[in-house]
Design an enzyme around this catalytic site. Structure first.
Site, PDB file in Angstrom:
ATOM      1  N   ARG A  58       0.817  -1.223   0.000  1.00 29.76           N
ATOM      2  CA  ARG A  58       0.000   0.000   0.000  1.00 29.76           C
ATOM      3  C   ARG A  58       0.840   1.257   0.000  1.00 29.76           C
ATOM      4  O   ARG A  58       0.360   2.341  -0.345  1.00 29.76           O
ATOM      5  CB  ARG A  58      -1.000  -0.028   1.160  1.00 29.76           C
ATOM      6  N   GLU A  95       4.457 -11.121  13.796  1.00 26.03           N
ATOM      7  CA  GLU A  95       3.920 -11.689  15.027  1.00 26.03           C
ATOM      8  C   GLU A  95       4.348 -13.147  15.181  1.00 26.03           C
ATOM      9  O   GLU A  95       4.702 -13.594  16.251  1.00 26.03           O
ATOM     10  CB  GLU A  95       2.389 -11.593  14.990  1.00 26.03           C
TER      11      GLU A  95
HETATM   12  P1  AMP Z   1       4.562  -3.146  11.068  1.00 24.22           P
HETATM   13  O1  AMP Z   1       5.765  -3.744  10.386  1.00 24.22           O
HETATM   14  O2  AMP Z   1       4.135  -3.953  12.259  1.00 24.22           O
HETATM   15  O3  AMP Z   1       4.738  -1.692  11.396  1.00 24.22           O
HETATM   16  O4  AMP Z   1       3.340  -3.283  10.066  1.00 24.22           O
HETATM   17  C1  AMP Z   1       3.191  -2.363   9.048  1.00 24.22           C
HETATM   18  C2  AMP Z   1       2.748  -2.992   7.748  1.00 24.22           C
HETATM   19  O5  AMP Z   1       1.740  -3.993   7.941  1.00 24.22           O
HETATM   20  C3  AMP Z   1       2.165  -1.948   6.854  1.00 24.22           C
HETATM   21  O6  AMP Z   1       2.652  -2.144   5.532  1.00 24.22           O
HETATM   22  C4  AMP Z   1       0.660  -2.130   6.953  1.00 24.22           C
HETATM   23  O7  AMP Z   1       0.059  -2.031   5.694  1.00 24.22           O
HETATM   24  C5  AMP Z   1       0.462  -3.517   7.547  1.00 24.22           C
HETATM   25  N1  AMP Z   1      -0.384  -3.508   8.770  1.00 24.22           N
HETATM   26  C6  AMP Z   1       0.011  -3.847  10.019  1.00 24.22           C
HETATM   27  N2  AMP Z   1      -0.989  -3.752  10.905  1.00 24.22           N
HETATM   28  C7  AMP Z   1      -2.061  -3.321  10.206  1.00 24.22           C
HETATM   29  C8  AMP Z   1      -3.414  -2.985  10.562  1.00 24.22           C
HETATM   30  N3  AMP Z   1      -3.866  -3.090  11.823  1.00 24.22           N
HETATM   31  N4  AMP Z   1      -4.240  -2.555   9.578  1.00 24.22           N
HETATM   32  C9  AMP Z   1      -3.803  -2.437   8.306  1.00 24.22           C
HETATM   33  N5  AMP Z   1      -2.550  -2.729   7.916  1.00 24.22           N
HETATM   34  C10 AMP Z   1      -1.678  -3.168   8.839  1.00 24.22           C
END
Ligand code: AMP
Length: 172
Positions: A58, A95
């Site tokens: 995205r 996770e």
């Molecule tokens: P992180 O690496 O944990 O910061 O996760 C970020 C990536 O995962 C981004 O590219 C987001 O598009 C996706 N993502 C993680 N959590 C969510 C959420 N609750 N809603 C939508 N997209 C998420």
């Protein structure tokens, strides 16, 4: 413009316990999408930015539109195995388990001033790995910028030392 109401919260997607932030409800509002890109553009207009880096997938929607609006190159950082030429890669924690992101070795030049874009900051793992790749090519990260930040997940801590910006914050 109040953007938060344009983000649809989808509980328990893609698995139980996750509050998925759906940006398609913002994207289908042309005025809102344009407002986001124009606001980003104003933020970086006087900063001598030389490329926009977008995170898979995205981050491509927003980063691609921003690069076009600013007449700048767009550099994709992709999930493992998607880029065809010579790449460098970096792992980050999910996770459950690890994932990997890649960038073409010739995507950026040393000293190039870049902004990193993704739709959402959660734990910060994706963007920390993306930033590490960009730095290892010698580019200068002016700012890391998100449409949405989930503050309870403390992604900013994982991005310590980098300037971080977000338009909308939700707790989770
Ligand atoms: P992180 O690496 O944990 O910061 O996760 C970020 C990536 O995962 C981004 O590219 C987001 O598009 C996706 N993502 C993680 N959590 C969510 C959420 N609750 N809603 C939508 N997209 C998420």
């Amino acid at each position: 413009m109040d953007l938060a109401p344009l983000i649809r919260n989808v509980p328990d997607f893609p698995k139980p316990g996750i509050q998925f932030k759906d940006i398609t409800t913002l994207l289908k509002n042309a005025r809102a999408f344009q407002y986001v890109i124009d606001t980003w553009k104003c933020r970086y207009l006087e900063q001598n930015i030389q490329a926009i880096v977008g995170a898979d997938a995205r981050g491509f929607i927003f980063g691609g539109a921003l690069a076009y609006a600013m007449h700048l190159p767009f550099i994709p950082v992709r999930k493992r195995g998607k880029l065809p030429a010579k790449t460098i890669n970096g792992n980050f924690e999910l996770e459950y388990g690890v994932d990997s992101v890649e960038i073409h070795v010739d995507a950026l030049a040393p000293g190039q001033r870049v902004v990193l874009i993704d739709d959402l900051l959660a734990t910060g793992g994706t963007m920390a790995a993306t930033a590490a790749l960009v730095k290892s090519l010698g580019a200068e990260i002016v700012e890391v910028s998100f449409l949405i930040e989930l503050t309870a997940l403390k992604g900013r801590e994982k991005l310590a030392g980098l300037p971080v910006h977000s338009f909308i914050t939700f707790e989770e």
